[in-house]
Write a protein that holds these residues in place. Structure first.
Motif, short mmCIF file in Angstrom:
data_model
loop_
_atom_site.label_atom_id
_atom_site.label_comp_id
_atom_site.label_asym_id
_atom_site.label_seq_id
_atom_site.Cartn_x
_atom_site.Cartn_y
_atom_site.Cartn_z
N ASP A 28 -19.19 -83.81 -57.50
CA ASP A 28 -18.71 -82.52 -57.15
C ASP A 28 -17.58 -82.54 -57.73
O ASP A 28 -17.07 -81.31 -57.98
N SER A 29 -16.62 -83.20 -58.02
CA SER A 29 -15.32 -83.46 -58.48
C SER A 29 -14.94 -84.96 -59.15
O SER A 29 -15.89 -85.67 -58.85
N TRP A 30 -14.16 -84.89 -60.06
CA TRP A 30 -14.02 -86.16 -60.79
C TRP A 30 -13.39 -87.35 -60.00
O TRP A 30 -12.81 -87.14 -58.98
N LEU A 31 -14.10 -88.49 -60.05
CA LEU A 31 -13.52 -89.80 -59.32
C LEU A 31 -12.39 -90.12 -60.15
O LEU A 31 -12.20 -89.68 -61.43
N ASP A 32 -11.45 -91.13 -59.34
CA ASP A 32 -10.51 -91.78 -60.08
C ASP A 32 -11.14 -92.54 -61.32
O ASP A 32 -12.18 -93.15 -61.48
N GLU A 33 -10.18 -92.36 -62.45
CA GLU A 33 -10.96 -92.97 -63.62
C GLU A 33 -11.30 -94.66 -63.69
O GLU A 33 -12.08 -95.19 -64.03
N ASP A 34 -10.29 -95.16 -62.76
CA ASP A 34 -10.66 -96.81 -62.60
C ASP A 34 -12.03 -96.85 -61.85
O ASP A 34 -12.61 -97.92 -62.18
N LEU A 35 -12.31 -96.04 -60.94
CA LEU A 35 -13.55 -96.18 -60.16
C LEU A 35 -14.74 -95.94 -61.32
O LEU A 35 -15.76 -96.60 -61.21
N MET A 36 -14.62 -94.90 -61.86
CA MET A 36 -15.62 -94.62 -62.85
C MET A 36 -15.83 -95.74 -63.77
O MET A 36 -17.14 -95.87 -64.19
N GLN A 37 -14.74 -96.60 -64.37
CA GLN A 37 -14.74 -97.59 -65.06
C GLN A 37 -15.72 -98.76 -64.51
O GLN A 37 -16.54 -99.51 -64.95
N LYS A 38 -15.20 -99.19 -63.17
CA LYS A 38 -16.03 -100.08 -62.36
C LYS A 38 -17.45 -99.81 -62.19
O LYS A 38 -18.27 -100.57 -62.36
N ARG A 61 -18.32 -86.97 -69.25
CA ARG A 61 -17.30 -88.24 -69.74
C ARG A 61 -18.25 -89.20 -69.68
O ARG A 61 -19.17 -89.26 -69.14
N TRP A 62 -17.88 -90.20 -70.75
CA TRP A 62 -18.79 -91.48 -71.00
C TRP A 62 -18.17 -92.56 -70.87
O TRP A 62 -17.24 -92.85 -71.66
N PHE A 63 -18.58 -93.63 -70.04
CA PHE A 63 -17.86 -94.98 -70.28
C PHE A 63 -19.18 -95.94 -70.55
O PHE A 63 -20.29 -96.09 -70.16
N THR A 64 -18.86 -96.90 -71.31
CA THR A 64 -19.37 -98.22 -71.39
C THR A 64 -18.76 -99.09 -70.55
O THR A 64 -18.06 -98.74 -69.55
N PRO A 65 -19.52 -100.56 -70.34
CA PRO A 65 -18.86 -101.57 -69.49
C PRO A 65 -17.29 -101.70 -69.62
O PRO A 65 -16.84 -102.48 -68.63
N GLU A 66 -16.97 -101.40 -70.62
CA GLU A 66 -15.57 -102.24 -71.00
C GLU A 66 -14.62 -100.69 -71.31
O GLU A 66 -13.27 -100.78 -70.89
N LEU A 67 -14.88 -99.48 -71.61
CA LEU A 67 -13.95 -98.58 -71.79
C LEU A 67 -14.58 -97.22 -71.94
O LEU A 67 -16.07 -96.98 -72.00
#
Length: 263
Positions: A28-38, A61-67
């Protein structure tokens, strides 16, 4: 307790357990970036895509397990599949907007296939890098540098298939990934994609790599419409077309799971 819906889709897959698996979370809205990375680290897939509806389009947005990465083709195709299948997107065209890669679209074809419309990557020929050559264990004919990746050209499909990279050495290369490619035996061209610095030793099927490969092979082969295969263990087939400064990449998607993340 907060829950988030999670989908895992095999992209560029003719059947289940092939292609490249991607996780998709529609928010619904963006999560904290650190949480998306986790979450991406916990999923431990090549990419996890996060999507937020915004007016007549979707932010992605797209995240690998590291970045976080600038562009991911298979996770964009997977995200479109989720929106078509589970979120009742009405038209056959989905518009995505990425702060890192701009305007992207995915079209649903009459065949059920999905077509990515991505910006072309501009390649510049560079001297052959000895460190990369040693890490790959095979001398290329030529080498190019795109926005985020190196592209190494080889003579034939057998060289690509038999390659056994030293991932410890490849991890030291300053690039998102290393693309190796050659003419195919049964398709126009084949490739493999290595990205240990992103936590992905070998990516099963890499849509974004074909924004680099398509213009190169279009010029080399003298044709705008091509069939490509990525020769990973899972494997994947992509239809590629060069259209000016855009690349069209078409493939299929197969759903693997639906679940919930409990936060």
């Amino acid at each position: 307790m907060k829950t988030l819906k999670l989908y895992q889709i095999d992209a560029f897959a003719e059947k289940l357990f092939t292609g490249n698996p991607a996780a998709v979370c529609v928010l619904d809205s963006w999560l904290d970036e650190d949480l998306m990375q986790k979450i991406a680290m916990e999923n431990n897939l090549a990419e996890t895509a996060f999507v937020v509806h915004s007016g007549d389009q979707y932010q992605i947005r797209w995240f690998t397990p590291e970045l976080e990465v600038d562009l991911c083709g298979h996770a964009t195709l997977a995200s479109a599949y989720v929106l078509f299948q589970y979120y009742n997107h009405e038209s056959d065209l989905i518009r995505f907007q990425s702060e890192r890669s701009g305007h992207l679209t995915v079209r649903r074809e009459a065949s059920g296939e999905l077509t990515l419309d991505f910006p072309v990557d501009q390649l510049k020929e560079v001297p052959i890098n000895e460190e990369i050559t040693i890490a790959l264990g095979a001398e290329p004919l030529s080498m190019y540098k795109g926005k985020t990746d190196y592209v190494l050209i080889y003579r034939n499909q057998e060289e690509i298939t038999s390659m056994q990279p030293n991932f410890f050495l490849l991890d030291k290369i300053d690039a998102r990934g290393i693309i190796v490619t050659a003419p195919g035996n049964e398709v126009d061209f084949v490739s493999r994609f290595f990205a240990p610095s992103c936590g992905i030793p070998e990516d099963p099927v890499t849509g974004s790599a074909h924004t680099s490969l398509t213009p190169y092979w279009a010029k080399s082969l003298g044709k705008e419409n091509m069939l490509a295969k990525q020769l990973s263990q899972r494997g994947g087939t992509l239809k590629c077309a060069l259209r000016g400064d855009r690349v069209l990449i078409t493939g299929k998607a197969k759903p693997y799971l639906r679940g919930e993340i409990m936060l």
